[in-house]
Design an enzyme around this catalytic site. Structure first.
Site, PDB file in Angstrom:
ATOM      1  N   SER A  25      45.138  51.014   8.446  1.00 32.01           N
ATOM      2  CA  SER A  25      46.328  51.708   8.400  1.00 32.01           C
ATOM      3  C   SER A  25      45.778  53.218   8.307  1.00 32.01           C
ATOM      4  O   SER A  25      46.927  54.075   8.598  1.00 32.01           O
ATOM      5  CB  SER A  25      47.055  51.500   7.236  1.00 32.01           C
ATOM      6  OG  SER A  25      47.594  50.271   7.336  1.00 32.01           O
ATOM      7  N   HIS A  70      49.698  56.976  -0.117  1.00 33.13           N
ATOM      8  CA  HIS A  70      49.140  55.878   0.500  1.00 33.13           C
ATOM      9  C   HIS A  70      48.790  56.178   2.213  1.00 33.13           C
ATOM     10  O   HIS A  70      49.005  57.327   2.604  1.00 33.13           O
ATOM     11  CB  HIS A  70      49.882  54.477   0.628  1.00 33.13           C
ATOM     12  CG  HIS A  70      49.287  53.371   0.485  1.00 33.13           C
ATOM     13  ND1 HIS A  70      49.023  52.506   1.733  1.00 33.13           N
ATOM     14  CD2 HIS A  70      48.362  52.707  -0.338  1.00 33.13           C
ATOM     15  CE1 HIS A  70      48.552  51.388   1.393  1.00 33.13           C
ATOM     16  NE2 HIS A  70      47.995  51.471   0.183  1.00 33.13           N
ATOM     17  N   GLU A  86      58.374  54.496   6.095  1.00 30.37           N
ATOM     18  CA  GLU A  86      57.463  53.414   6.263  1.00 30.37           C
ATOM     19  C   GLU A  86      57.860  52.104   5.290  1.00 30.37           C
ATOM     20  O   GLU A  86      58.247  52.229   4.297  1.00 30.37           O
ATOM     21  CB  GLU A  86      55.977  53.878   5.685  1.00 30.37           C
ATOM     22  CG  GLU A  86      55.029  52.667   5.680  1.00 30.37           C
ATOM     23  CD  GLU A  86      53.819  53.056   4.603  1.00 30.37           C
ATOM     24  OE1 GLU A  86      52.797  52.410   5.263  1.00 30.37           O
ATOM     25  OE2 GLU A  86      53.878  53.838   3.820  1.00 30.37           O
ATOM     26  N   ASP A 109      52.965  44.900   4.996  1.00 33.63           N
ATOM     27  CA  ASP A 109      51.668  44.678   5.044  1.00 33.63           C
ATOM     28  C   ASP A 109      51.063  44.154   3.637  1.00 33.63           C
ATOM     29  O   ASP A 109      50.214  43.018   3.420  1.00 33.63           O
ATOM     30  CB  ASP A 109      50.970  45.888   5.173  1.00 33.63           C
ATOM     31  CG  ASP A 109      49.463  46.124   5.272  1.00 33.63           C
ATOM     32  OD1 ASP A 109      48.758  45.593   5.927  1.00 33.63           O
ATOM     33  OD2 ASP A 109      48.792  46.442   4.024  1.00 33.63           O
ATOM     34  N   HIS A 117      48.709  40.596   3.092  1.00 32.08           N
ATOM     35  CA  HIS A 117      47.480  40.208   2.727  1.00 32.08           C
ATOM     36  C   HIS A 117      47.352  39.437   1.642  1.00 32.08           C
ATOM     37  O   HIS A 117      46.402  38.807   1.282  1.00 32.08           O
ATOM     38  CB  HIS A 117      47.226  41.913   2.099  1.00 32.08           C
ATOM     39  CG  HIS A 117      46.658  42.786   3.194  1.00 32.08           C
ATOM     40  ND1 HIS A 117      45.495  42.444   3.895  1.00 32.08           N
ATOM     41  CD2 HIS A 117      47.165  44.239   3.371  1.00 32.08           C
ATOM     42  CE1 HIS A 117      45.337  43.327   4.870  1.00 32.08           C
ATOM     43  NE2 HIS A 117      46.045  44.311   4.644  1.00 32.08           N
ATOM     44  N   ASP A 158      51.531  49.922  12.748  1.00 29.64           N
ATOM     45  CA  ASP A 158      50.431  50.198  12.837  1.00 29.64           C
ATOM     46  C   ASP A 158      49.141  49.369  13.361  1.00 29.64           C
ATOM     47  O   ASP A 158      48.288  49.566  13.948  1.00 29.64           O
ATOM     48  CB  ASP A 158      49.789  50.945  11.528  1.00 29.64           C
ATOM     49  CG  ASP A 158      50.000  50.048  10.298  1.00 29.64           C
ATOM     50  OD1 ASP A 158      50.808  48.892  10.366  1.00 29.64           O
ATOM     51  OD2 ASP A 158      49.633  50.595   9.167  1.00 29.64           O
ATOM     52  N   HIS A 159      49.522  48.127  12.736  1.00 26.09           N
ATOM     53  CA  HIS A 159      48.874  47.035  13.392  1.00 26.09           C
ATOM     54  C   HIS A 159      49.305  45.589  13.154  1.00 26.09           C
ATOM     55  O   HIS A 159      50.567  45.786  12.641  1.00 26.09           O
ATOM     56  CB  HIS A 159      47.403  46.920  12.509  1.00 26.09           C
ATOM     57  CG  HIS A 159      47.513  47.146  10.979  1.00 26.09           C
ATOM     58  ND1 HIS A 159      48.018  45.836  10.418  1.00 26.09           N
ATOM     59  CD2 HIS A 159      47.256  48.043  10.165  1.00 26.09           C
ATOM     60  CE1 HIS A 159      48.114  46.281   8.933  1.00 26.09           C
ATOM     61  NE2 HIS A 159      48.051  47.626   8.921  1.00 26.09           N
ATOM     62  N   HIS A 172      43.875  41.997   8.925  1.00 28.29           N
ATOM     63  CA  HIS A 172      44.802  42.657   9.664  1.00 28.29           C
ATOM     64  C   HIS A 172      44.536  41.712  10.961  1.00 28.29           C
ATOM     65  O   HIS A 172      43.480  40.924  11.172  1.00 28.29           O
ATOM     66  CB  HIS A 172      44.521  44.004  10.127  1.00 28.29           C
ATOM     67  CG  HIS A 172      44.845  44.863   9.119  1.00 28.29           C
ATOM     68  ND1 HIS A 172      44.403  46.267   8.945  1.00 28.29           N
ATOM     69  CD2 HIS A 172      45.607  44.752   7.843  1.00 28.29           C
ATOM     70  CE1 HIS A 172      44.902  46.998   7.894  1.00 28.29           C
ATOM     71  NE2 HIS A 172      45.644  45.714   7.258  1.00 28.29           N
TER      72      HIS A 172
END
Length: 522
Positions: free
Chosen positions: A109, A170, A330, A335, A339, A376-377, A452
């Protein structure tokens, strides 16, 4: 709320209603013709100058997450789900972004944030520095700093804001203001002694020092702003939530002192935030948790604001600036849910971000506001298994495995903490509550943290010059389009002739020559 399984009466009735009308070809033909009619109107391109820029970043929100969130949103509204439209689905232009970092096929990220905020691809783990900088090596920082579109907007006289569900220092938000060779240098206590001695600054400090007077900053990360062991206002005497700073500085107090005569306000809970009159606030700092904000499913709705509530307050303050604004939003914990293998948390975070997108749309105009939504991914998250129409997104595939004769959930991860072997075989999910908020979906490879994904992500765009986001692009192209549309940053020649529009001109011959030479050299 939990979605009732397909067999429940209400869901079954809903499904029958859809399938009956959908049996008629006229239903599909009429819908398609209506869509075509709408598409034809888009040929009149919006070439206005963008007064306002809003960038929504769903951290880890790959295409499978978007699709699953769409279904969840529909099911939360009592529908089948698949035919639902997310707010981002209504944007007229969609493209794909290639997410790799300069040194990583599957990115992180930090490197991606540098791309979509600073317009330059970078190494994983670094923010606001070019690929010449090496992760964790302080002495590679100087001379390799790159500035962000938030800075370009501020320099052009616009109001600027950052809203996130993570810590405000972050990876994603920090690329908007910081130049750090390590994304984890949250405060000076997370930095090695040699980096501090060499003059590198922690990210929390850079938030207040690099770009003076960022108008709105809302998110988490309180503990990084206060002296080490200073008790937290919300969780007194809980050591892990206490201040972390070794330099003894109270960054919040410093900010408050500096802003007291500038209509500046610091808030740390929802009540304080929502009691503000935006007309009387020019600068706002809101830090609602010591670390990241809680997942939306677990949010204390009395104490903690939602992403939508934060976005609304931010826009109402920022839009007072006659020159317009740039806002970074954001949905950062999509995310985190992935995870941890907790798809339910991740998807509810995505649905909440979509609500915020809708709220932003109501508070602004498509005529002068360019809004972009992307990720972002991606993640190694997916759903499949030939589920029937209207199946709860967190439900089971209709058939058991033909190998181990056990049921499996539609949602699965390629790797992660959900890998479970019970008595030498795959866990039987029918023996557990797989629709529980923190259920970890099964994964093919055991990892403490799921990874990711490396595939392209969708970029949704609406407003002035949104049509420039088309096809497949490098991720770092995005802020160049936003800056061009708003007449800020490096490429402004097209703005001088047409004050009301950001009319397009042919590519300048010097740039064309450079590109030609580059092609020949490659």
């Amino acid at each position: 709320p939990n979605i009732a399984p397909l067999q429940s009466k209400s869901n079954h009735t809903c499904l029958l209603r859809y399938t009956e009308q959908e049996k008629d070809p006229k239903f599909w033909n009429t819908w398609a013709q209506r869509t075509l009619k709408n598409a034809l109107t888009l040929q009149n391109l919006n070439k206005n100058k963008a007064k306002n820029l809003i960038f929504f970043l769903g951290d880890g929100m790959g295409v499978p997450t978007v699709t699953a969130a769409r279904i969840l949103k529909g099911q939360l509204n009592g529908q089948s789900g698949e035919e639902t439209l997310l707010e981002m689905d209504k944007f007229p232009f969609v493209s794909l972004a290639k997410t790799y970092n300069t040194n990583a096929q599957v990115p992180d990220s930090a490197g991606t944030a540098t791309a979509f905020l600073c317009g330059v691809k970078a190494n994983e783990g670094t923010v606001g520095v070019s690929a010449a900088a090496v992760r964790s090596q302080c002495n590679t920082t100087e001379g390799n700093e790159v500035t962000s579109i938030l800075r370009w907007a501020k320099d052009a006289g616009k109001a600027v804001g950052i809203v996130t569900t993570t810590r405000v220092n972050h990876a994603t938000p920090s690329a908007a203001y910081a130049h750090s060779v390590d994304r984890e240098w949250y405060s000076d206590s997370e930095m090695p002694a040699e980096a501090l001695q060499a003059g590198c600054k922690d990210i929390a400090r850079q938030l207040f020092e690099n770009i003076p007077n960022i108008d709105v900053v809302l998110g988490g990360g309180r503990k990084y702003m206060f002296p080490k062991n200073k008790s937290d206002v919300e969780y007194p005497n809980v050591l892990k939530h206490s201040g972390t700073r070794k330099d003894g500085r109270n960054l919040v107090q410093e900010w408050t002192d500096r802003m007291k005569d500038k209509k500046g306000h610091y808030v740390w809970n929802k009540k304080q935030l929502l009691s503000l009159n935006p007309n009387n606030v020019d600068y706002l700092l809101g830090l609602f948790e010591p670390g990241d904000l809680t997942y939306d499913l677990e949010r204390n709705t009395d104490n903690d604001p939602s992403l939508t509530e934060m976005v609304e307050v931010a826009i109402k303050i920022l839009r007072k600036n006659p020159s317009g604004f740039y806002l970074l939003v954001e949905g950062g914990r999509i995310d985190h849910g992935h995870h941890e293998g907790k798809a339910k948390q991740a998807l509810h975070e995505a649905v909440e971000m979509d609500r915020a997108i809708g709220r932003a749309g109501l508070l602004t105009s498509i005529h002068d506001t360019l809004t972009i939504v992307t990720a972002d991914h991606s993640h190694v998250f997916n759903f499949g298994g030939y589920t029937v129409r209207g199946n709860t997104i967190f439900g089971l595939a209709p058939r058991v495995s033909d190998i181990d004769q056990k049921p499996f959930t539609s949602i699965l991860y390629g790797n992660g903490p959900g890998y479970k072997i019970v008595n030498g075989a795959r866990e039987n999910v029918s023996t557990i509550d797989y629709q529980e908020n923190n259920y970890q979906a099964q994964a093919a490879v055991p990892l403490s943290m799921e990874t990711h994904g490396g595939e392209d992500v969708a970029v949704f765009a609406k407003g002035p010059l949104a049509h420039l986001l088309h096809g497949v692009h490098e991720q770092n192209y995005i802020p160049h389009v936003m800056a061009y549309a708003a007449c800020i940053g490096q490429n402004r020649e097209h703005c001088l002739a047409h004050s009301g529009t950001a009319g397009l001109r042919p590519v300048f011959s010097s740039i064309a020559a450079i590109l030609t030479a580059t092609r020949l050299l490659c």
